[in-house]
Design an enzyme around this catalytic site. Structure first.
Site, short mmCIF file in Angstrom:
data_model
loop_
_atom_site.label_atom_id
_atom_site.label_comp_id
_atom_site.label_asym_id
_atom_site.label_seq_id
_atom_site.Cartn_x
_atom_site.Cartn_y
_atom_site.Cartn_z
N ASP A 482 45.60 35.84 44.68
CA ASP A 482 45.89 37.11 44.01
C ASP A 482 46.68 36.79 42.74
OD1 ASP A 482 46.18 39.81 43.58
OD2 ASP A 482 47.46 40.18 45.31
N GLU A 485 45.74 36.45 37.03
CA GLU A 485 45.28 36.81 35.66
C GLU A 485 45.90 35.91 34.60
OE1 GLU A 485 46.48 38.98 37.96
OE2 GLU A 485 44.46 39.56 38.59
N ASP A 563 43.33 46.63 42.88
CA ASP A 563 44.10 47.70 43.51
C ASP A 563 43.55 49.08 43.20
OD1 ASP A 563 45.54 45.57 44.36
OD2 ASP A 563 47.24 45.90 43.02
#
Ligand SMILES: *[C@@H]1O[C@H](CO)[C@@H](O)[C@H](O)[C@H]1NC(C)=O
Length: 900
Positions: A482, A485, A563
């Site tokens: 997760d 980015e 999300d």
């Protein structure tokens, strides 16, 4: 999983239901120096080709592009490749060493397979070249334009609107405009040591009305124009970001970027791929006669691949030759995944696992989010909550199930944490602009970030995943990446400063969109390494889920759409989001079932499962502050519906796995827009309310509450059968169907054979030796075909030919099983003891005397009216069922249907 528990706790108090996309935290084009400089630029007319500079060397043309007023020189290279594409590159001349995406992001093998150009015309103002079967390239010198024709039609125009621009490296001048050498955003100053170096590409698709691609964003399948009303007055952005509480109808770019766009019209599909990993903005404008696009990137070079295969499958196959195909997933990873932030402790894990069994709902994987760690130190365990992780995993594994733990790229700055200390000592972190280890804020607080753009760091990282290194792990443990980015809570736009430095002195500005895929690669290499230690001969396919992605991620593992929220609109937009990912080469993807933020009611939850069972990656997940929502918590009626839906997924596993085999060998998507299968039907080009699963099934999700009937479009030119009852649908095109809460409309497409496994089991592992059912849905000519791919489901032995791929075809009332032959792929050598236990025929012409089947020329068995599926609701008599053919799945055989 999203950021900032504290922030969302505050939100809950003040506006419990309102979503809170912090638009002001993110830049718009006008607030970004390079984008605002280039969005309205009219520089293209100043660029011209110097005719005397043109050199044509077999398959490669080079020429000098000159901007007279600014006396800038560029090198243009146009190369024709044998795999169905033309590559157009523009760089400064002489080279100043601008950043180019490293070759390991793509695959190799295509670079030197070229297709010669033939010069077909040259005047003082233009040059035409032909290549391949029906591709033409036309270069106009002044101003510079490039046109590509496919099948005699114009497919792409470069610089026809004069929006081309290329900013040269320069030395600083006193009167340089603001933003050239420094830019400040919300207190973050980006020093720009190299100054401006952006590019604008002007790409027009003449005669087209629809373009698709450039994920990731929560928006329409057929991309809307960006000169419309807010929020569609902003260009689409490609800059991987952790966007907190994203909206469901917005051009804003989310966690991943694939700079690939497809344009489609009747008779022609063309694709473009700008290989560039810097921040990018893409404008789309539409007129009656064309779709115009403008692509603006902050740095790097122009490196444009134009896929000229002519059809969508052709474009995707060519793209796959460059960026690779989908890794063949572990079979278990196509089962249902149960996730939550967080399953609290070992007792919670045991209770949830037991809940699936006591409610007879199949699932394959239980997930642990960040709270399982010792203080967000990944690859460690909270020893009071998870004192015996090995025993916990072995217990799950004893019922055929796996576990996934989260591992994020930020490393807690704590010298007593072995990962931190070792990586620091070896210099493995991304550096800030002053060349010190970058220190940013994320879940554990002060953190450093592994510089996974370096192959050495990836190799070190991979070595952390062997069972001896990762304490408390077993071979049943897989990984979730997760926040890659990367997410930096106190960074500009919640990410890393662009002037941070990577391996080789590369600025983060240049490779930002690669961070996620490199981290994902390093982690997956780790699981591969672990697998090859445990089973040197066959290894173990990695399973690593990622949030961030780029071109090439498909070779590494699945992604999810981040999300989302427990809202009908988020359920709805998941379909165009996943279809877009499939069209850009990344089909192994899913959206969190139920929605991450907020609390779904029973109806939304049930409808989401009914859709989610068709997501290639199928996971339920929920935010820390949401109510518990395991599938049995919505009352007995809804539990029964969710059970039926998830069992439906498991019944379809043979079909889905076979589709993945084709994704692996050819680059075909799993979920497909209707137009992909019906490319000539113009009224389908923007349809996103329903979708195809492979070529053989059509799904219409229910995306609103209280629905009792819905319009379904069943494309003309095919026969359709209700997948619940087997009834042929006589109405054509759009027609209204009644729906109950029990199911959403799903159809089999005539002409296709779908393999299934109908015995309810607790996991994919428990299905391993179950017999198969074939659903044979006939077309207007009473024909159908399909295939079934089988291997061990977990190792790399399939690469040595240890697989079984059977082809089934029905014609002249004969169903034949034979070896599936694929060009360039060796035949499989595996045999399995399993049988075909049922064959269901849909659409046999009526016969007064009924039918019987001659099996293998010997036995004869009746065909009887019966339910299509053993797992679906009983009471339908529209299918003709052959019970107990008991034919070995590995063998050649024939079943002949004769009138009784
Ligand atoms: C299929 O997937 C495997 C890994 O799962 C990969 O090694 C292989 O390269 C893929 N096949 C193709 C044709 O890319």
């Amino acid at each position: 999983m999203g950021r900032r528990v504290l922030r969302s706790a505050i939100l809950l108090v003040f506006c419990a239901s309102a979503l809170a996309f912090k638009e002001h935290e993110f830049k718009k084009c006008a607030q970004t120096s390079f984008c605002s400089r280039n969005r309205n630029v009219q520089q293209g007319a100043n660029f011209e080709i110097v005719p005397a500079s043109i050199v044509l060397n077999t398959a490669t043309l080079t020429a000098t592009l000159i901007n007279q007023p600014a006396s800038k020189h560029l090198q243009l290279t146009v190369a024709s490749h044998a795999d169905g594409f033309v590559r157009v590159q523009v760089d400064e001349s002489p080279s100043v060493g601008r950043y180019q995406v490293p070759t390991d992001v793509l695959i190799s093998g295509w670079e030197n397979k070229k297709q010669p150009f033939t010069e077909t015309g040259r005047t003082s103002s233009k040059l035409t070249l032909a290549t391949g079967e029906d591709t033409k390239v036309e270069l106009t010198f002044q101003p510079f334009t490039l046109a590509i024709m496919v099948k005699g039609q114009p497919a792409l125009l470069v610089n026809s609107r004069n929006l081309f621009n290329f900013e040269h490296r320069r030395t600083k001048q006193d009167n340089d405009p603001a933003g050239y050498w420094e830019e400040t955003w919300q207190g973050h100053t980006d020093s720009k040591p190299k100054g401006p170096e952006a590019m604008s590409l002007d790409l027009v698709f003449p005669g087209f009305q629809h373009v698709y691609g450039i994920p990731e964003r929560a928006t329409a399948l057929s991309l809307k124009a960006t000169n419309g009303a807010a929020p569609y007055g902003e260009p689409y952005r490609l800059y991987n970001l952790d966007v907190f509480e994203y909206l469901d109808d917005h051009p804003f770019g989310l966690y991943g970027s694939i700079p690939v766009m497809l344009a489609h019209k009747k008779g022609l599909t063309v694709g473009v791929f700008w290989l560039n990993a810097a921040e990018m903005f893409v404008d789309v404008v539409k007129s009656r006669s064309e779709v115009g696009t403008q692509w603006i990137a902050e740095s790097g070079i122009v490196d444009l691949f134009v896929f000229t295969g002519g059809s969508a499958p052709g474009v995707l196959a060519s793209y796959a030759k460059v960026a690779g195909t989908t890794a063949l997933p572990q079979l278990f990873s196509l089962g249902y995944h149960q996730c939550r932030w967080n399953y609290k402790d070992e007792a919670d894990v045991k209770a949830v696992d037991g809940g699936f069994d006591s409610h007879e709902i199949p699932y394959d994987v239980l997930w642990l989010d960040i709270e399982h760690t010792n203080g967000k130190r990944y690859l460690t365990w909270d020893s009071s909550l998870f004192p015996s992780p090995v025993a916990m995993q072995e217990d799950l594994a004893s019922r055929g199930r796996q576990m996934v733990t989260i591992v994020d790229p930020h490393v807690k700055r704590d010298h007593s944490y072995y990962i931190f200390a070792e990586a620091e000592q070896q210099g493995h972190y991304v550096k800030n602009k002053n060349n010190n280890d970058f220190d940013g804020w994320c879940w554990p607080g002060s953190s450093s970030y592994l510089d996974v753009t370096s192959p050495v760091v990836r190799e070190w990282w991979a070595a952390q995943f062997t069972v001896d290194k990762y304490k408390g792990s077993t071979k049943h443990l897989y990984i979730w990446n997760d926040m890659n980015e990367p997410s930096v809570f106190n960074g500009p736009e919640i990410t890393m400063p662009k002037d941070n430095l990577h391996f080789g002195g590369v600025e983060h500005r240049d490779n930002h969109n690669l961070y996620g895929v490199y981290y994902h690669m390093g982690t997956a290499e780790g699981l591969k390494l672990r697998g090859s230690q445990l089973d040197p001969e066959n290894g173990d396919r990695p399973f690593v889920l990622s949030r961030a992605f780029f071109s090439g991620t498909q070779r590494v593992g699945p992604i999810w759409t981040g999300d989302n929220a427990a809202q009908w609109s988020h359920l709805k937009v998941s379909v165009p989001m996943l279809l877009t990912l499939g069209l850009t080469g990344l089909p192994n993807s899913g959206a969190d079932v139920g929605g991450f933020f907020g609390n779904p009611d029973a109806e939304l939850m049930t409808r989401w499962y009914q859709l989610g069972i068709y997501y290639p990656f199928f996971r339920g997940h929920a935010h820390l502050e949401t109510q518990r929502r395991e599938p049995w918590l919505f009352g007995p009626d809804h539990t029964a519906r969710i059970r039926a839906a998830i069992r439906g997924r498991y019944a379809l596993m043979p079909y889905i796995y076979t589709l993945f085999r084709f994704a692996n060998t050819t680059g075909m998507p799993i979920l497909r827009p209707l137009w992909f299968e019906f490319p000539e039907a113009e009224d389908l080009f923007a349809v996103e309310e329903e979708f195809m699963v492979g070529p053989g099934m059509l799904v219409k999700p229910i995306t609103a509450p209280g629905v009792s009937s819905t319009d379904v479009i069943l494309p003309a030119g095919a026969r359709w059968y209700d997948a619940a009852t087997g009834a042929a649908v006589t109405a054509k095109n759009r027609h209204r169907v009644q729906v109950t809460m029990d199911a959403i409309p799903v159809y089999y497409r005539g002409g296709h054979i779908v393999p299934r496994r109908e015995r309810p089991r607790r996991s994919t592992a428990a299905q391993a030796s179950d017999p198969y059912t074939l659903v044979v849905a006939l077309d207007d000519k009473s024909e159908a075909s399909g295939s079934l791919y089988v291997d061990d489901g977990h190792s790399f032995a399939f690469q040595r030919g240890l697989y079984l791929h059977r082809s089934f075809s029905f014609s002249n009332l004969k169903l034949t099983s034979s070896v599936h032959v694929e060009p360039g792929v060796p035949d499989g050598t595996l045999t399995v003891p399993t049988t075909i236990e049922r064959v269901v025929f849909l659409g046999l012409p009526p016969s007064r005397r009924g039918y019987k089947a001659l099996i293998g020329g010997k036995r004869s068995e009746p065909l009887e009216a019966g339910p299509l599926s053993m797992v679906a609701a009983p009471g339908s008599e529209h299918a003709l069922v052959l019970r107990k053919p008991d034919l070995p799945v590995s063998h050649d055989w024939v079943i002949e249907i004769v009138t009784a």
